[in-house]
Design a protein around this motif. Structure first.
Motif, short mmCIF file in Angstrom:
data_model
loop_
_atom_site.label_atom_id
_atom_site.label_comp_id
_atom_site.label_asym_id
_atom_site.label_seq_id
_atom_site.Cartn_x
_atom_site.Cartn_y
_atom_site.Cartn_z
N THR A 94 -3.90 -34.71 6.09
CA THR A 94 -4.65 -35.53 7.05
C THR A 94 -6.14 -35.43 6.77
N LYS A 95 -6.62 -34.23 6.44
CA LYS A 95 -8.03 -34.07 6.11
C LYS A 95 -8.40 -34.88 4.88
N ARG A 96 -7.53 -34.84 3.87
CA ARG A 96 -7.81 -35.62 2.65
C ARG A 96 -7.81 -37.11 2.98
N GLU A 97 -6.86 -37.54 3.80
CA GLU A 97 -6.80 -38.95 4.17
C GLU A 97 -8.03 -39.35 4.98
N MET A 98 -8.45 -38.47 5.89
CA MET A 98 -9.65 -38.78 6.69
C MET A 98 -10.89 -38.84 5.80
N ALA A 99 -10.98 -37.95 4.82
CA ALA A 99 -12.12 -37.98 3.91
C ALA A 99 -12.12 -39.27 3.11
N SER A 100 -10.94 -39.69 2.67
CA SER A 100 -10.84 -40.94 1.93
C SER A 100 -11.24 -42.12 2.81
N THR A 101 -10.77 -42.12 4.05
CA THR A 101 -11.12 -43.19 4.99
C THR A 101 -12.61 -43.17 5.28
N LYS A 102 -13.17 -42.00 5.39
CA LYS A 102 -14.61 -41.89 5.65
C LYS A 102 -15.41 -42.47 4.48
N ARG A 103 -14.98 -42.15 3.26
CA ARG A 103 -15.66 -42.71 2.08
C ARG A 103 -15.56 -44.23 2.07
N GLU A 104 -14.38 -44.74 2.39
CA GLU A 104 -14.20 -46.20 2.43
C GLU A 104 -15.08 -46.83 3.51
N MET A 105 -15.15 -46.18 4.66
CA MET A 105 -16.00 -46.69 5.75
C MET A 105 -17.47 -46.68 5.34
N GLN A 106 -17.90 -45.65 4.63
CA GLN A 106 -19.28 -45.60 4.17
C GLN A 106 -19.55 -46.71 3.18
N ARG A 107 -18.61 -46.96 2.30
CA ARG A 107 -18.77 -48.05 1.34
C ARG A 107 -18.85 -49.39 2.06
#
Length: 180
Positions: A94-107
């Motif tokens: 879940t942490k990895r998924e949240m980090a990935s989602t956070k990166r996508e949101m930043q982009r």
């Protein structure tokens, strides 16, 4: 009293009675001492038996405790450890998924912020949709048909009061000003 009278008294019955009494008393003392020693031996044996019984009880208690601990570990601790490890793995995923989602949101945020610098930002359908979504408090998507029209480069005729759905090709809102 003469010497013979004294000997007569002494040897007569008093001395023999005294000697017999002393011998009998010694035998009684020996018997009493033997009985006391036997009683002490029995008491020591009883104490030893009590200690042995206590040690056996402690051994049984230790064995029962060991069995209870083993059962507790097998039935409760091991499954809880497995569940905890699975939960940790899920948390890491879940942490990895949240980090990935956070990166996508930043982009996405960077792309939206840079879209305002675009020369076509006034007529950009994406920017218009973002502005409309900020105004909507309920977040409902009311322009689904408009969205598909904008994708194909067509714009609804806003001068049509009845909303008959007449579509103009290459209208003012078409940023490319080219037919589809």
């Amino acid at each position: 009293m003469t010497f013979s009278e004294i000997l007569n008294i002494l040897l007569g019955g008093g001395l023999i009675g005294l000697i017999v009494g002393i011998i009998t008393l010694k035998a009684a003392v020996r018997k009493a001492n033997a009985e006391a020693a036997q009683a002490q031996a029995e008491a020591k044996k009883a104490e030893a038996d009590a200690e042995k019984a206590k040690a056996d009880a402690d051994g049984v208690r230790i064995t029962n405790t060991e069995n209870a601990t083993r059962i507790l570990v097998e039935n409760i601790v091991k499954p809880l450890k497995e569940e905890l490890n699975a939960t940790r793995d899920d948390l890491q995923a879940t942490k990895r998924e949240m980090a990935s989602t956070k990166r996508e949101m930043q982009r996405l945020r960077k792309a939206v912020e840079s879209a305002s610098n675009c020369p076509h930002s006034d007529d950009c359908p994406v920017m218009r949709k973002l502005r409309d979504n900020q105004k909507d408090s309920d977040g409902a998507d009311t322009d689904r048909a408009d969205q598909s029209d904008l994708r194909h480069g067509s714009v609804r005729n806003n001068n049509d009061p009845k909303g008959s759905g007449a579509v103009e090709q290459g209208g003012d809102r078409n940023p490319c000003r080219q037919p589809p």
